[in-house]
Design a protein around this motif. Structure first.
Motif, PDB file in Angstrom:
ATOM      1  N   ALA A  85       7.931  35.562  66.459  1.00 31.91           N
ATOM      2  CA  ALA A  85       6.495  35.639  66.202  1.00 31.91           C
ATOM      3  C   ALA A  85       5.940  37.063  66.226  1.00 31.91           C
ATOM      4  O   ALA A  85       5.134  37.414  65.354  1.00 31.91           O
ATOM      5  CB  ALA A  85       5.739  34.748  67.181  1.00 31.91           C
ATOM      6  N   PRO A  86       6.309  37.944  67.166  1.00 30.75           N
ATOM      7  CA  PRO A  86       5.757  39.306  67.139  1.00 30.75           C
ATOM      8  C   PRO A  86       6.073  40.058  65.847  1.00 30.75           C
ATOM      9  O   PRO A  86       5.205  40.721  65.280  1.00 30.75           O
ATOM     10  CB  PRO A  86       6.405  39.987  68.347  1.00 30.75           C
ATOM     11  CG  PRO A  86       6.773  38.885  69.256  1.00 30.75           C
ATOM     12  CD  PRO A  86       7.123  37.720  68.376  1.00 30.75           C
ATOM     13  N   ALA A  87       7.302  39.941  65.371  1.00 30.59           N
ATOM     14  CA  ALA A  87       7.676  40.619  64.128  1.00 30.59           C
ATOM     15  C   ALA A  87       6.934  40.031  62.938  1.00 30.59           C
ATOM     16  O   ALA A  87       6.487  40.764  62.046  1.00 30.59           O
ATOM     17  CB  ALA A  87       9.186  40.525  63.905  1.00 30.59           C
ATOM     18  N   ASN A  88       6.780  38.715  62.925  1.00 28.25           N
ATOM     19  CA  ASN A  88       6.057  38.067  61.827  1.00 28.25           C
ATOM     20  C   ASN A  88       4.590  38.474  61.819  1.00 28.25           C
ATOM     21  O   ASN A  88       4.036  38.790  60.758  1.00 28.25           O
ATOM     22  CB  ASN A  88       6.185  36.549  61.928  1.00 28.25           C
ATOM     23  CG  ASN A  88       7.603  36.074  61.717  1.00 28.25           C
ATOM     24  OD1 ASN A  88       8.415  36.767  61.130  1.00 28.25           O
ATOM     25  ND2 ASN A  88       7.897  34.886  62.210  1.00 28.25           N
ATOM     26  N   PHE A  89       3.953  38.478  62.983  1.00 30.05           N
ATOM     27  CA  PHE A  89       2.549  38.867  63.056  1.00 30.05           C
ATOM     28  C   PHE A  89       2.359  40.330  62.678  1.00 30.05           C
ATOM     29  O   PHE A  89       1.389  40.683  62.010  1.00 30.05           O
ATOM     30  CB  PHE A  89       1.997  38.608  64.461  1.00 30.05           C
ATOM     31  CG  PHE A  89       1.362  37.262  64.605  1.00 30.05           C
ATOM     32  CD1 PHE A  89      -0.014  37.131  64.616  1.00 30.05           C
ATOM     33  CD2 PHE A  89       2.131  36.122  64.720  1.00 30.05           C
ATOM     34  CE1 PHE A  89      -0.605  35.889  64.748  1.00 30.05           C
ATOM     35  CE2 PHE A  89       1.560  34.881  64.852  1.00 30.05           C
ATOM     36  CZ  PHE A  89       0.177  34.759  64.864  1.00 30.05           C
ATOM     37  N   THR A  90       3.277  41.185  63.091  1.00 28.24           N
ATOM     38  CA  THR A  90       3.182  42.600  62.738  1.00 28.24           C
ATOM     39  C   THR A  90       3.273  42.797  61.233  1.00 28.24           C
ATOM     40  O   THR A  90       2.508  43.574  60.651  1.00 28.24           O
ATOM     41  CB  THR A  90       4.290  43.399  63.450  1.00 28.24           C
ATOM     42  OG1 THR A  90       4.125  43.240  64.852  1.00 28.24           O
ATOM     43  CG2 THR A  90       4.226  44.865  63.098  1.00 28.24           C
ATOM     44  N   THR A  91       4.163  42.078  60.591  1.00 23.59           N
ATOM     45  CA  THR A  91       4.302  42.173  59.134  1.00 23.59           C
ATOM     46  C   THR A  91       3.025  41.720  58.448  1.00 23.59           C
ATOM     47  O   THR A  91       2.531  42.380  57.521  1.00 23.59           O
ATOM     48  CB  THR A  91       5.489  41.325  58.661  1.00 23.59           C
ATOM     49  OG1 THR A  91       6.675  41.802  59.304  1.00 23.59           O
ATOM     50  CG2 THR A  91       5.657  41.408  57.156  1.00 23.59           C
ATOM     51  N   ARG A 107      -7.318  44.318  67.079  1.00 25.90           N
ATOM     52  CA  ARG A 107      -7.231  44.120  68.527  1.00 25.90           C
ATOM     53  C   ARG A 107      -5.782  43.818  68.921  1.00 25.90           C
ATOM     54  O   ARG A 107      -5.486  42.865  69.632  1.00 25.90           O
ATOM     55  CB  ARG A 107      -8.168  43.018  68.997  1.00 25.90           C
ATOM     56  CG  ARG A 107      -9.610  43.163  68.557  1.00 25.90           C
ATOM     57  CD  ARG A 107     -10.274  44.434  68.963  1.00 25.90           C
ATOM     58  NE  ARG A 107     -10.347  44.546  70.415  1.00 25.90           N
ATOM     59  CZ  ARG A 107     -10.631  45.658  71.036  1.00 25.90           C
ATOM     60  NH1 ARG A 107     -10.842  46.751  70.347  1.00 25.90           N
ATOM     61  NH2 ARG A 107     -10.684  45.709  72.327  1.00 25.90           N
ATOM     62  N   ASP A 108      -4.872  44.644  68.451  1.00 19.31           N
ATOM     63  CA  ASP A 108      -3.431  44.409  68.584  1.00 19.31           C
ATOM     64  C   ASP A 108      -2.975  44.386  70.043  1.00 19.31           C
ATOM     65  O   ASP A 108      -2.071  43.634  70.395  1.00 19.31           O
ATOM     66  CB  ASP A 108      -2.679  45.488  67.811  1.00 19.31           C
ATOM     67  CG  ASP A 108      -1.301  45.062  67.400  1.00 19.31           C
ATOM     68  OD1 ASP A 108      -1.117  43.858  67.146  1.00 19.31           O
ATOM     69  OD2 ASP A 108      -0.420  45.927  67.318  1.00 19.31           O
ATOM     70  N   ASP A 109      -3.580  45.196  70.906  1.00 17.78           N
ATOM     71  CA  ASP A 109      -3.167  45.219  72.304  1.00 17.78           C
ATOM     72  C   ASP A 109      -3.506  43.911  73.020  1.00 17.78           C
ATOM     73  O   ASP A 109      -2.906  43.596  74.037  1.00 17.78           O
ATOM     74  CB  ASP A 109      -3.819  46.378  73.044  1.00 17.78           C
ATOM     75  CG  ASP A 109      -3.203  47.720  72.669  1.00 17.78           C
ATOM     76  OD1 ASP A 109      -2.105  47.706  72.072  1.00 17.78           O
ATOM     77  OD2 ASP A 109      -3.801  48.755  72.960  1.00 17.78           O
ATOM     78  N   GLU A 110      -4.474  43.178  72.516  1.00 19.13           N
ATOM     79  CA  GLU A 110      -4.867  41.922  73.150  1.00 19.13           C
ATOM     80  C   GLU A 110      -4.077  40.726  72.634  1.00 19.13           C
ATOM     81  O   GLU A 110      -4.250  39.612  73.120  1.00 19.13           O
ATOM     82  CB  GLU A 110      -6.358  41.681  72.939  1.00 19.13           C
ATOM     83  CG  GLU A 110      -7.217  42.737  73.600  1.00 19.13           C
ATOM     84  CD  GLU A 110      -8.682  42.616  73.239  1.00 19.13           C
ATOM     85  OE1 GLU A 110      -9.071  41.582  72.666  1.00 19.13           O
ATOM     86  OE2 GLU A 110      -9.416  43.558  73.529  1.00 19.13           O
ATOM     87  N   CYS A 111      -3.213  40.942  71.651  1.00 25.22           N
ATOM     88  CA  CYS A 111      -2.426  39.859  71.077  1.00 25.22           C
ATOM     89  C   CYS A 111      -1.384  39.389  72.086  1.00 25.22           C
ATOM     90  O   CYS A 111      -0.657  40.194  72.662  1.00 25.22           O
ATOM     91  CB  CYS A 111      -1.743  40.325  69.791  1.00 25.22           C
ATOM     92  SG  CYS A 111      -0.822  39.039  68.961  1.00 25.22           S
ATOM     93  N   ARG A 112      -1.308  38.087  72.296  1.00 24.33           N
ATOM     94  CA  ARG A 112      -0.399  37.537  73.299  1.00 24.33           C
ATOM     95  C   ARG A 112       0.800  36.824  72.682  1.00 24.33           C
ATOM     96  O   ARG A 112       1.432  36.011  73.330  1.00 24.33           O
ATOM     97  CB  ARG A 112      -1.160  36.574  74.219  1.00 24.33           C
ATOM     98  CG  ARG A 112      -2.254  37.248  74.999  1.00 24.33           C
ATOM     99  CD  ARG A 112      -1.665  38.244  75.979  1.00 24.33           C
ATOM    100  NE  ARG A 112      -2.708  38.962  76.675  1.00 24.33           N
ATOM    101  CZ  ARG A 112      -2.732  40.272  76.810  1.00 24.33           C
ATOM    102  NH1 ARG A 112      -1.791  41.005  76.281  1.00 24.33           N
ATOM    103  NH2 ARG A 112      -3.694  40.862  77.452  1.00 24.33           N
ATOM    104  N   VAL A 113       1.117  37.149  71.460  1.00 29.36           N
ATOM    105  CA  VAL A 113       2.261  36.543  70.789  1.00 29.36           C
ATOM    106  C   VAL A 113       3.502  37.322  71.222  1.00 29.36           C
ATOM    107  O   VAL A 113       3.649  38.496  70.899  1.00 29.36           O
ATOM    108  CB  VAL A 113       2.087  36.602  69.262  1.00 29.36           C
ATOM    109  CG1 VAL A 113       3.302  36.060  68.566  1.00 29.36           C
ATOM    110  CG2 VAL A 113       0.843  35.870  68.847  1.00 29.36           C
ATOM    111  N   ARG A 114       4.402  36.662  71.967  1.00 25.25           N
ATOM    112  CA  ARG A 114       5.533  37.397  72.525  1.00 25.25           C
ATOM    113  C   ARG A 114       6.859  36.652  72.484  1.00 25.25           C
ATOM    114  O   ARG A 114       7.834  37.124  73.060  1.00 25.25           O
ATOM    115  CB  ARG A 114       5.226  37.760  73.972  1.00 25.25           C
ATOM    116  CG  ARG A 114       4.168  38.821  74.108  1.00 25.25           C
ATOM    117  CD  ARG A 114       4.115  39.360  75.512  1.00 25.25           C
ATOM    118  NE  ARG A 114       3.295  40.534  75.619  1.00 25.25           N
ATOM    119  CZ  ARG A 114       1.981  40.545  75.700  1.00 25.25           C
ATOM    120  NH1 ARG A 114       1.324  39.432  75.667  1.00 25.25           N
ATOM    121  NH2 ARG A 114       1.320  41.670  75.799  1.00 25.25           N
ATOM    122  N   THR A 115       6.949  35.514  71.867  1.00 27.62           N
ATOM    123  CA  THR A 115       8.203  34.763  71.923  1.00 27.62           C
ATOM    124  C   THR A 115       8.883  34.711  70.561  1.00 27.62           C
ATOM    125  O   THR A 115       8.224  34.676  69.522  1.00 27.62           O
ATOM    126  CB  THR A 115       7.971  33.326  72.411  1.00 27.62           C
ATOM    127  OG1 THR A 115       7.044  32.683  71.545  1.00 27.62           O
ATOM    128  CG2 THR A 115       7.421  33.318  73.823  1.00 27.62           C
TER     129      THR A 115
END
Length: 92
Positions: A48-54, A37-45
């Motif tokens: 964090a986005p790069a870490n979550f993607t990895t 559910r990647d489009d619903e992820c609200r991690v944006r600061t």
């Protein structure tokens, strides 16, 4: 003048190659969106986005290696419910 145009055309990727690369990108995005559910992820600061993607890519690679005929989403759910299945995913 014509030689410059010909050499420029040779350096640019073909439409087929561009479509193929976009197809890979689109299919990966679709899988991440459907499984995690990647489009619903609200991690944006910050980072964090790069870490979550990895982390999501690592998890996706582990799920793809798992034996069985379950879908990726089914395997993800099974890993969340069954500690033995999760351990088998991590240990290989």
């Amino acid at each position: 003048m014509l030689e410059n145009r010909v050499s420029a055309i040779r350096r640019t990727p073909s439409n087929y190659k561009r479509r193929f690369e976009w197809g890979i990108e689109n299919s990966l995005h679709w899988v991440l969106d459907m499984v995690f559910r990647d489009d619903e992820c609200r991690v944006r600061t910050e980072h964090a986005p790069a870490n979550f993607t990895t982390i999501k890519h690592m998890a996706l690679n582990l799920l793809r290696r798992a034996p069985g005929k379950n879908s990726l989403r089914g395997r993800r759910n099974a890993a969340g419910w069954d500690d033995d299945f999760l351990a088998s995913l991590i240990t290989g």
